[in-house]
Design an enzyme around this catalytic site. Structure first.
Site, PDB file in Angstrom:
ATOM      1  N   LYS A 147       0.714  -1.118   0.039  1.00  0.00           N
ATOM      2  CA  LYS A 147       0.214   0.075   0.098  1.00  0.00           C
ATOM      3  C   LYS A 147       0.842   1.455   0.090  1.00  0.00           C
ATOM      4  O   LYS A 147       2.004   1.195   0.000  1.00  0.00           O
ATOM      5  CB  LYS A 147      -0.999  -0.077   1.219  1.00  0.00           C
ATOM      6  CG  LYS A 147      -1.547  -1.262   1.346  1.00  0.00           C
ATOM      7  CD  LYS A 147      -2.516  -1.833   0.533  1.00  0.00           C
ATOM      8  CE  LYS A 147      -3.077  -3.064   0.709  1.00  0.00           C
ATOM      9  NZ  LYS A 147      -4.191  -3.756  -0.175  1.00  0.00           N
TER      10      LYS A 147
HETATM   11  C1  LIG Z   1      -4.989  -4.820   0.803  1.00  0.00           C
HETATM   12  C2  LIG Z   1      -6.401  -4.810   0.916  1.00  0.00           C
HETATM   13  C3  LIG Z   1      -7.384  -5.172   1.752  1.00  0.00           C
HETATM   14  C4  LIG Z   1      -6.730  -5.819   3.051  1.00  0.00           C
HETATM   15  O1  LIG Z   1      -5.919  -5.173   3.775  1.00  0.00           O
HETATM   16  P1  LIG Z   1      -4.768  -6.084   4.771  1.00  0.00           P
HETATM   17  O2  LIG Z   1      -4.187  -5.060   5.634  1.00  0.00           O
HETATM   18  O3  LIG Z   1      -4.012  -6.923   3.785  1.00  0.00           O
HETATM   19  O4  LIG Z   1      -5.720  -6.942   5.652  1.00  0.00           O
HETATM   20  C5  LIG Z   1      -8.778  -4.758   1.895  1.00  0.00           C
HETATM   21  N1  LIG Z   1      -9.179  -4.284   0.593  1.00  0.00           N
HETATM   22  C6  LIG Z   1      -8.347  -3.807  -0.407  1.00  0.00           C
HETATM   23  C7  LIG Z   1      -9.031  -3.341  -1.493  1.00  0.00           C
HETATM   24  C8  LIG Z   1      -7.046  -4.063  -0.461  1.00  0.00           C
HETATM   25  O5  LIG Z   1      -6.327  -3.830  -1.532  1.00  0.00           O
END
Ligand SMILES: *Cc1c(COP(=O)(O)O)cnc(C)c1O
Length: 364
Positions: A179
């Site tokens: 992210k």
């Molecule tokens: C990465 C992601 C998640 C989950 O996040 P985590 O921190 O890995 O649990 C949920 N929704 C979207 C759209 C994502 O890209």
């Protein structure tokens, strides 16, 4: 060239040693400081840090009392955690199709998917670009629905000047290494609602409530806390968030210029109302192109790519549980078959961008 590299270096986190030396390793002053930074940045009243983006989504839904018998509308083209968080509550995720230009939820299809059981619209701001929140807010108001924003990829992204995550009842961010900002693992819920915030704070910590010097457990809560070790990384990252975003946008702009004019390649659309921060750079390949071959060829030239996203209704779990066919949600299915995420990261050099563009062009 990997798909991404976290923009995080040991020298940027001198407080890591302080945390370890202090002996206080889980939720404490660094978590509170990190929460303060996030809520000030996006302009929310509350920010509650949790152990992942998925945990953030789960707690956001529980705070709205979502449970079995309810329906939550989610885009079909997203990471599986979006829908899994709905499943955890016992509610049913109802998949809406996407717009093939933006790859975000199609507002016309949201309207078609609303039933008497619908309680929440959960738009995803895909790859760092806001969903059409103007229309989504209108629909939610008209049908008296909550909005939980899955802003996992969109910390710092905006829609018409408003921060993603602050346009609904609750917004959820992820700090996974892919992210915009990372704490290794982690997430956060932001909201302006006192009751939701209070409940989420308790639920992340086993449902505990302190009263008159005693601890009570009024709910069956979870252990969704963020640790001090993770929070200290987040604080260091927050100091450079605007810089990270600027560099991602610049790299994306250069890449788009270099890749423009290739007939068999649809580039990300950029619209001034949607301030795309490019958590991922997603291209759609033309119908005649073998994606697997394209990705394998790039791999052979040491360029890592991954598929853009999944089409959830066609995944075995959801397909078997709800009886979908692959053709039921056509745009999402097509995007899942044809999309590719190209490498993009803030540290990307001019040479790397040129090399990537040239290799993609030659491979196609
Ligand atoms: C990465 C992601 C998640 C989950 O996040 P985590 O921190 O890995 O649990 C949920 N929704 C979207 C759209 C994502 O890209």
């Amino acid at each position: 060239m990997r798909i991404t590299y976290p923009d995080l270096y040991f020298d940027e986190v001198p407080d890591l040693k302080k945390v370890i030396d202090s002996g206080w390793l889980t939720k404490g002053p660094y978590v509170e400081e990190f929460e303060r930074m996030i809520k000030n940045y996006v302009g929310a009243k509350y920010a509650i840090a949790v152990s992942s983006g998925t945990a953030a989504l789960h707690l956001a839904l529980i705070s709205l009392n979502i449970s079995s018998g309810d329906e939550v509308i989610v885009p079909d083209f997203t990471f599986v955690a979006t829908a899994n968080a709905v499943e955890y509550t016992g509610a049913k995720p109802v998949f809406a199709d996407i717009d093939l230009k933006t790859l975000n939820i199609d507002v016309e299809d949201i309207k078609k998917k609303i039933t008497d059981k619908t309680k929440v619209i959960m738009p995803v701001h895909g790859f760092g670009q806001s969903a059409n929140m103007g229309e989504i807010r209108k629909i939610a108001k008209e049908h008296n629905l909550f909005i939980v924003e899955d802003a996992a990829c969109a910390l710092g992204a905006k829609y018409k000047g408003e921060f993603c995550g602050t346009m609904g009842d609750l917004g959820c961010f992820s700090f996974h290494p892919r992210k915009i900002l990372t704490t290794a693992e982690g997430g956060i819920v932001v909201t302006n609602n006192d009751e939701h915030a209070k409940l989420i704070e308790r639920l992340r910590d086993h449902g505990s409530i302190k009263k008159d010097g005693r601890v009570y457990f009024n709910h069956c809560g979870y252990n969704y806390r963020l640790s001090e070790l993770h929070a200290v990384l987040g604080i260091a990252q927050m100091k450079k968030l605007d810089d990270i975003i600027k560099k991602r946008q610049e790299a994306a702009r250069k890449l788009s210029t270099l890749l423009s004019g290739i007939e068999s390649l649809q580039l990300p659309e950029i619209d001034k109302d949607y301030q795309h921060i490019f958590q991922s750079y997603i291209v759609l390949l033309g119908e005649g192109i073998d994606r697997y071959e394209f990705m394998t060829n790039l791999k052979g030239k040491d360029i890592e790519t991954v598929v853009g996203n999944h089409s959830l209704h066609s995944q075995p779990f959801y397909k078997n549980k709800y009886g979908y066919k692959d053709s039921d949600i056509p745009n999402s299915f097509a995007a899942a078959e044809r999309s590719v995420a190209l490498p993009l990261y803030p540290q990307m050099t001019e040479e790397e961008i040129n090399l990537l563009a040239e290799t993609v062009r030659n491979t196609l």
